[in-house]
Design a protein around this motif. Structure first.
Motif, PDB file in Angstrom:
ATOM      1  N   VAL A 130       0.845  -0.943   0.126  1.00  0.00           N
ATOM      2  CA  VAL A 130       0.171  -0.091  -0.122  1.00  0.00           C
ATOM      3  C   VAL A 130       0.861   1.413  -0.131  1.00  0.00           C
ATOM      4  N   TYR A 131       1.438   1.601  -1.178  1.00  0.00           N
ATOM      5  CA  TYR A 131       2.046   2.774  -1.435  1.00  0.00           C
ATOM      6  C   TYR A 131       1.719   3.313  -2.683  1.00  0.00           C
ATOM      7  N   TYR A 132       1.643   4.819  -2.794  1.00  0.00           N
ATOM      8  CA  TYR A 132       1.387   5.403  -4.220  1.00  0.00           C
ATOM      9  C   TYR A 132       1.764   6.895  -3.944  1.00  0.00           C
ATOM     10  N   PRO A 133       2.074   7.892  -5.033  1.00  0.00           N
ATOM     11  CA  PRO A 133       2.371   9.111  -4.646  1.00  0.00           C
ATOM     12  C   PRO A 133       1.637   9.869  -3.922  1.00  0.00           C
ATOM     13  N   ASP A 134       2.208  10.567  -3.000  1.00  0.00           N
ATOM     14  CA  ASP A 134       1.549  11.742  -2.226  1.00  0.00           C
ATOM     15  C   ASP A 134       0.489  10.897  -1.394  1.00  0.00           C
ATOM     16  N   MET A 135       0.809   9.826  -0.746  1.00  0.00           N
ATOM     17  CA  MET A 135      -0.166   9.135   0.313  1.00  0.00           C
ATOM     18  C   MET A 135      -0.203   9.990   1.436  1.00  0.00           C
ATOM     19  N   PRO A 136      -1.369  10.169   2.109  1.00  0.00           N
ATOM     20  CA  PRO A 136      -1.494  11.086   3.193  1.00  0.00           C
ATOM     21  C   PRO A 136      -1.041  10.283   4.421  1.00  0.00           C
ATOM     22  N   ARG A 153       8.645  -9.093  16.777  1.00  0.00           N
ATOM     23  CA  ARG A 153       9.738  -8.920  15.790  1.00  0.00           C
ATOM     24  C   ARG A 153       8.933  -8.465  14.399  1.00  0.00           C
ATOM     25  N   PHE A 154       9.297  -7.441  13.542  1.00  0.00           N
ATOM     26  CA  PHE A 154       8.677  -7.086  12.542  1.00  0.00           C
ATOM     27  C   PHE A 154       9.536  -7.055  11.527  1.00  0.00           C
ATOM     28  N   VAL A 155       9.451  -7.488  10.107  1.00  0.00           N
ATOM     29  CA  VAL A 155      10.141  -7.352   9.249  1.00  0.00           C
ATOM     30  C   VAL A 155       9.118  -6.939   8.051  1.00  0.00           C
ATOM     31  N   LEU A 156       9.511  -5.550   7.602  1.00  0.00           N
ATOM     32  CA  LEU A 156       8.893  -4.834   6.438  1.00  0.00           C
ATOM     33  C   LEU A 156       9.260  -5.395   5.106  1.00  0.00           C
ATOM     34  N   LEU A 157       8.284  -6.111   4.356  1.00  0.00           N
ATOM     35  CA  LEU A 157       8.641  -6.440   2.963  1.00  0.00           C
ATOM     36  C   LEU A 157       8.403  -5.269   2.233  1.00  0.00           C
ATOM     37  N   ARG A 158       9.064  -4.360   1.908  1.00  0.00           N
ATOM     38  CA  ARG A 158       8.843  -2.877   1.520  1.00  0.00           C
ATOM     39  C   ARG A 158       8.266  -3.169  -0.200  1.00  0.00           C
ATOM     40  N   GLY A 159       6.884  -3.520  -0.343  1.00  0.00           N
ATOM     41  CA  GLY A 159       6.325  -3.521  -1.670  1.00  0.00           C
ATOM     42  C   GLY A 159       6.180  -2.399  -2.525  1.00  0.00           C
ATOM     43  N   GLY A 160       5.548  -2.589  -3.630  1.00  0.00           N
ATOM     44  CA  GLY A 160       5.183  -1.190  -4.538  1.00  0.00           C
ATOM     45  C   GLY A 160       5.351  -1.534  -6.038  1.00  0.00           C
ATOM     46  N   ALA A 161       4.963  -0.896  -6.646  1.00  0.00           N
ATOM     47  CA  ALA A 161       5.225  -0.814  -8.148  1.00  0.00           C
ATOM     48  C   ALA A 161       5.625   0.227  -9.032  1.00  0.00           C
ATOM     49  N   THR A 162       6.177   0.325 -10.114  1.00  0.00           N
ATOM     50  CA  THR A 162       6.668   1.203 -10.850  1.00  0.00           C
ATOM     51  C   THR A 162       5.637   1.373 -12.184  1.00  0.00           C
ATOM     52  N   ARG A 163       5.164   0.137 -12.511  1.00  0.00           N
ATOM     53  CA  ARG A 163       4.161  -0.108 -13.595  1.00  0.00           C
ATOM     54  C   ARG A 163       2.923  -0.864 -13.043  1.00  0.00           C
ATOM     55  N   THR A 164       1.948  -0.491 -14.050  1.00  0.00           N
ATOM     56  CA  THR A 164       0.661  -1.532 -13.413  1.00  0.00           C
ATOM     57  C   THR A 164       0.315  -2.168 -14.702  1.00  0.00           C
ATOM     58  N   ARG A 165      -0.570  -3.463 -14.178  1.00  0.00           N
ATOM     59  CA  ARG A 165      -1.128  -4.183 -14.836  1.00  0.00           C
ATOM     60  C   ARG A 165      -2.537  -3.467 -15.633  1.00  0.00           C
ATOM     61  N   GLN A 166      -3.145  -3.918 -16.571  1.00  0.00           N
ATOM     62  CA  GLN A 166      -4.460  -3.366 -17.061  1.00  0.00           C
ATOM     63  C   GLN A 166      -5.640  -3.144 -15.925  1.00  0.00           C
ATOM     64  N   LEU A 167      -5.612  -4.370 -15.275  1.00  0.00           N
ATOM     65  CA  LEU A 167      -6.743  -4.377 -14.265  1.00  0.00           C
ATOM     66  C   LEU A 167      -6.399  -3.540 -13.210  1.00  0.00           C
ATOM     67  N   GLU A 168      -5.121  -3.117 -12.927  1.00  0.00           N
ATOM     68  CA  GLU A 168      -4.893  -1.939 -11.964  1.00  0.00           C
ATOM     69  C   GLU A 168      -5.264  -0.528 -12.642  1.00  0.00           C
ATOM     70  N   ALA A 169      -5.066  -0.233 -13.859  1.00  0.00           N
ATOM     71  CA  ALA A 169      -4.867   0.914 -14.362  1.00  0.00           C
ATOM     72  C   ALA A 169      -6.382   1.528 -14.488  1.00  0.00           C
ATOM     73  N   ARG A 176      -2.073   4.343  -8.388  1.00  0.00           N
ATOM     74  CA  ARG A 176      -0.849   4.891  -9.242  1.00  0.00           C
ATOM     75  C   ARG A 176       0.446   4.395  -8.801  1.00  0.00           C
ATOM     76  N   PRO A 177       1.263   4.217  -9.858  1.00  0.00           N
ATOM     77  CA  PRO A 177       2.602   3.506  -9.671  1.00  0.00           C
ATOM     78  C   PRO A 177       3.502   4.691  -9.087  1.00  0.00           C
ATOM     79  N   GLU A 178       4.596   4.067  -8.376  1.00  0.00           N
ATOM     80  CA  GLU A 178       5.780   5.075  -8.150  1.00  0.00           C
ATOM     81  C   GLU A 178       6.668   5.106  -9.107  1.00  0.00           C
ATOM     82  N   THR A 179       7.707   6.292  -8.770  1.00  0.00           N
ATOM     83  CA  THR A 179       8.867   6.220  -9.897  1.00  0.00           C
ATOM     84  C   THR A 179       9.979   5.211  -9.080  1.00  0.00           C
ATOM     85  N   LEU A 180      10.620   4.779  -9.966  1.00  0.00           N
ATOM     86  CA  LEU A 180      11.993   3.975  -9.362  1.00  0.00           C
ATOM     87  C   LEU A 180      12.826   4.843  -8.469  1.00  0.00           C
ATOM     88  N   ASP A 181      12.887   6.225  -8.708  1.00  0.00           N
ATOM     89  CA  ASP A 181      13.797   7.036  -7.837  1.00  0.00           C
ATOM     90  C   ASP A 181      13.082   7.221  -6.357  1.00  0.00           C
TER      91      ASP A 181
END
Length: 480
Positions: A130-136, A153-169, A176-181
């Motif tokens: 659950v990450y996207y640009p300008d998250m509040p 103990r907690f291990v954050l597996l930091r997900g996210g995407a820089t591109r989407t499948r059509q079903l997400e678009a 919305r996807p993030e940028t690589l940077d």
């Protein structure tokens, strides 16, 4: 230094693998500080806290290596209950993702962690995407905060995407996807703020693009792997959950999913994948030769109709095996006891499905030897610690971290057991916790989590689920 004596256990499982003792006679375990100081026939010391483990069985606390905690409020969604992976993604987690504000995300995370703790789990690796640009709100910080409150103990597996499948678009801004940077910058922020590289760390960060085959480009795979390894972080993602991964890798890259990952720096002893249901023999060999691990999620794979991962073959080849519960939206019982129970049964069922009658050349009747209880305990404890790089946990041994579950077998489902040690795995259910320790701290006593009001959480969850369903119905009506 304060000490605690777990006294007179009926059985002790160690989490040991094939070359280690899987059980200890005990019957006593002394905890000093954060670790196990002694095991044997021990006398109480003056002022020592004593936990009466008479008729109880002791296990290493479970290590869950793959979850999606935000999905705790998405159990049993009618739109996705009978769907396989790809339509289920659109029907449930993607449809509701925009419904999660800070309050709902925090509630879902807390309930999911409590569900795991009540099964005897003290190490939680959450694949949060659950990450996207300008998250509040900062979903990563919320997860670490809730884990700290509960003492796990907690291990954050930091997900996210820089591109989407059509079903997400076609879905809302929360998709919305993030940028690589931006992804790498946040990985650096999280590593500097939360990551602890020590073998008994309470906090870890892992680079975990949601699925390397679809969520990022091949060039970005290499860039993220390079950035993560420079930061001392491990790598994780989804892979080969269904045949669609095989079809996608072949169509896009003319190779198998595991070959594709190897071509782009995503195999190694610092990498593990969730699912790996659909594999061929060369892929298993590649995983084994590189030390790449698996988070086996049998209940989700069964619920979505994906199949049964070849864990027996993977383990025999030398692949590191661990257990994950996956998200509650595809596993309506996202706890470690039900998961290891399913893992034990499913490997036997998979082996049995290959049986043929003698007149067709068959050589065996069934698959009951495919997985022992001791082996499943190892996968769910020390095996998980291995893929997470937390080698100081996951075992009952002198010098190991005191992450210990003491189970009472006082429910009728455990009555009549000839070997009480196997009860939690073989009989399933939810054995009550006489005590649960994480890093030497007792976080559950007499099956109670201090400060947790389960009835209030149930009411709050029900209110939020009704509100989310109403919002979803209004949105559907607007679109139609």
């Amino acid at each position: 230094m304060t000490t605690t004596l777990i006294r007179n256990a009926a059985a002790i499982m160690t989490g040991g693998g094939a070359n280690e003792a899987a059980r200890l006679a005990g019957p006593d375990i002394r905890i000093e500080g954060q670790g196990i100081q002694a095991i044997g026939a021990l006398r109480p010391q003056p002022g020592e806290t004593v936990i009466d483990a008479t008729d109880c069985v002791v296990y290493p606390a479970w290590v869950n290596t793959h979850h999606h905690l935000f999905q705790t409020l998405l159990k049993g969604d009618p739109a996705g209950i009978d769907a396989s992976l790809t339509p289920w993604l659109a029907a449930t987690p993607y449809r509701y993702r925009a419904s999660f504000d800070e309050k709902r995300f925090r509630l879902a995370a807390r309930i999911g962690m409590i569900e795991l703790i009540r099964s005897g789990c003290t190490t939680i690796a959450d694949h949060n995407y659950v990450y996207y640009p300008d998250m509040p709100f900062d979903s990563s910080a919320i997860l670490f905060e809730e884990a700290q409150k509960l003492g796990v103990r907690f291990v954050l597996l930091r997900g996210g995407a820089t591109r989407t499948r059509q079903l997400e678009a076609e879905l809302p801004s929360a998709m919305r996807p993030e940028t690589l940077d931006a992804y790498i910058a946040d990985l650096e922020r999280l590593a500097s703020t939360f990551h602890d590289a020590s073998p008994r760390a309470m906090r870890r960060v892992v680079a975990a693009p949601t699925t390397v085959l679809y969520s990022i480009s091949p060039a970005e795979m290499r860039a993220i792997a390079d950035a993560a390894r420079k930061l001392g972080l491990r790598l994780h993602s989804h892979l080969s959950e269904t045949v669609s991964y095989q079809d996608g890798a072949h169509a896009m890259h003319r190779m198998s999913p595991v070959e594709f990952c190897g071509e782009h720096g995503w195999l190694g002893d610092d990498v593990w994948y969730a699912h790996l249901v659909k594999l061929d023999e060369p892929e298993i060999a590649m995983l084994a030769s590189t030390g790449t691990g698996i988070a086996h999620c049998p209940q989700s794979n069964g619920r979505l109709g994906s199949g049964i991962a070849p864990v027996r073959e993977l383990s025999d080849a030398g692949v590191p095996v661990s257990i994950g519960v996956d998200g509650a939206a595809s596993n309506e019982a996202a706890d470690m006891i039900s998961e290891v129970h399913m893992a034990w049964l499913a490997q036997r069922a998979r082996r049995g499905m290959a049986a043929q009658p003698a007149y067709r050349g068959g050589r065996f009747e069934g698959g009951a030897e495919a997985a022992s209880v001791e082996e499943v305990v190892h996968w769910g404890t020390a095996g998980g610690a291995r893929v997470l790089g937390l080698e100081g946990i996951g075992r009952i041994a002198v010098g190991a971290a005191a992450d210990i579950a003491v189970y009472r077998l006082d429910d009728p489902r455990y009555f009549g057991l000839h070997d009480v040690a196997i009860g939690p795995v073989a009989s399933g259910g939810r054995p009550a916790l006489a005590a649960l320790f994480c890093a030497g701290e007792c976080i559950v006593r007499d099956d109670v989590l201090p400060g947790v009001d389960l009835a209030a959480l149930r009411r709050e969850a029900a209110l939020e689920v009704r509100a989310m369903m109403a919002e979803s119905n209004r949105s559907a009506a607007t679109r139609s």
